[in-house]
Design an enzyme around this catalytic site. Structure first.
Site, PDB file in Angstrom:
ATOM      1  N   VAL A 169       1.274  -1.578  -0.369  1.00  0.00           N
ATOM      2  CA  VAL A 169      -0.209   0.094  -0.326  1.00  0.00           C
ATOM      3  C   VAL A 169       1.275   0.539  -0.347  1.00  0.00           C
ATOM      4  O   VAL A 169       1.785   1.462   0.555  1.00  0.00           O
ATOM      5  CB  VAL A 169      -1.230  -0.100   1.255  1.00  0.00           C
ATOM      6  CG1 VAL A 169      -1.695   0.820   0.910  1.00  0.00           C
ATOM      7  CG2 VAL A 169      -2.094  -1.579   1.059  1.00  0.00           C
ATOM      8  N   CYS A 170       0.775   2.023  -0.810  1.00  0.00           N
ATOM      9  CA  CYS A 170       1.030   2.906  -1.230  1.00  0.00           C
ATOM     10  C   CYS A 170       2.452   2.611  -0.838  1.00  0.00           C
ATOM     11  O   CYS A 170       3.133   2.448  -2.352  1.00  0.00           O
ATOM     12  CB  CYS A 170       1.205   4.156   0.329  1.00  0.00           C
ATOM     13  SG  CYS A 170       1.760   5.596   0.290  1.00  0.00           S
ATOM     14  N   VAL A 171       3.911   3.714   0.126  1.00  0.00           N
ATOM     15  CA  VAL A 171       5.131   3.400  -0.608  1.00  0.00           C
ATOM     16  C   VAL A 171       5.532   2.422  -0.053  1.00  0.00           C
ATOM     17  O   VAL A 171       6.761   1.832  -0.281  1.00  0.00           O
ATOM     18  CB  VAL A 171       5.730   4.821   0.441  1.00  0.00           C
ATOM     19  CG1 VAL A 171       5.261   5.783  -0.457  1.00  0.00           C
ATOM     20  CG2 VAL A 171       5.933   4.959   1.292  1.00  0.00           C
TER      21      VAL A 171
END
Length: 327
Positions: free
Chosen positions: A114-116
């Site tokens: 998720v995300c970075v």
């Protein structure tokens, strides 16, 4: 009762809070919608068990240490954390988390970042040769640090085999809904989305940005107001002479100012806004193509086709088949 889908979410200091709680809420609602039959069992794992401070200052409690997780993992979910530098956010890649992910991933049915968190998967070697996405603000970092990864900064999530990567922030719930749909079908995913009062369920190929968000904010308030007007009046005459007249500028001066403020010509901006509106209609309605073309100001199906080919390299019908969300 089916075997639980054991979801293990990695947590560590300064992890993004929503990246942890967003997917967890989706899985919890899937259980609630099915009276528990969805079988999701969410556990948080950290280098050490106990409270973990997130980037929001809110603490979450890790149920398990990394060493206690073991091999019985259905879904391994890896969120991320960033450090703020003068030039912008930089994804944090903690060696202990990378080592644990590298060791645990072979035993998991699927892995999702998720995300970075994509930077952690890449450092663990899980994205080599794969197409992947991450938050737009660190996509260049991911591409530079891991040239073997095919980074695509546009989609809200990407699936490559058993490995999923998400763009982050609110899209963590879109990714989690896609995982629910894979496990239990679209009906349950849509039921959960309705409970979350989300815009149904966005498909992975959708862009992280709407047309207004993908352009820099204008220094001139009148240009920003014009952009709002364009978005709200797509079926009007939005030709350059008409827009220039609305701004009380010559057509030539208007074109120069608009490009300076938005990085785009007026015609290109209007076309992109119309394609975005057409995409929403194709995703959420069964309106025939001629009505979609009329409602978005493109006038004809031929113009609609031409704009879709130019903007997103597909046809309106193909786009609808791929991204139609259902009634």
């Amino acid at each position: 009762m089916p075997s639980p889908h054991r979801v293990v979410i990695a947590v560590f200091p300064d992890v993004d809070l929503l990246d942890v709680t967003g997917p967890a809420e989706v899985f919890a609602l899937a259980n609630r919608e099915t009276g528990g039959r969805a079988g999701y069992q969410v556990r948080l794992a950290a280098p050490e068990a106990g409270p973990v401070a997130t980037s929001a200052g809110v603490r979450v409690v890790a149920d398990l240490t990394f060493a206690e997780v073991g091999a019985a993992v259905d879904t391994l979910l890896v969120p991320g954390a960033v450090d703020m530098h003068p030039d912008g956010p930089v994804a944090r890649v903690d060696a202990a988390v990378v080592d644990w992910v590298r060791t645990t991933a072979p035993h998991a049915r699927r892995i999702a970042s998720v995300c970075v968190g994509a930077h952690v998967l890449a450092a663990a070697g899980l994205l080599d040769g794969r197409r992947a996405t991450t938050h737009w603000s660190t996509a260049a970092q991911l591409a530079a640090d891991h040239p073997e990864v095919r980074v695509d900064a546009d989609p809200i999530f990407v699936r490559s085999g058993r490995v999923w990567t998400g763009a982050g922030i609110s899209t963590c719930m879109d990714l989690a809904l896609a995982l629910v749909a894979e496990d239990h079908g679209e009906d349950l995913a849509l039921a959960v989305a309705r409970q979350l009062v989300m815009y149904l369920r966005r498909q992975g190929g959708q862009s992280q940005f709407s047309v207004p968000l993908s352009r820099p904010a204008a220094a001139r308030r009148d240009i920003d107001e014009l952009r709002v007007f364009i978005t709200e009046n797509l079926d009007d005459d939005l030709s350059a002479p008409v827009l220039a007249g609305r701004m009380c500028l010559s057509e030539r001066h208007f074109a120069r100012v608009f490009r300076q403020e938005t990085g785009s010509s007026p015609a290109a901006y209007v076309e992109a806004a119309r394609v975005e509106a057409a995409r929403r209609l194709l995703e959420t309605t069964d309106e025939p193509l001629d009505r979609v073309a009329t409602a978005t100001g493109m006038g004809s199906v031929e113009t609609l086709h031409r704009a879709f080919r130019k903007q997103i390299n597909t046809t309106p019908a193909s786009y609808r088949r791929r991204f139609r969300t259902g009634s």
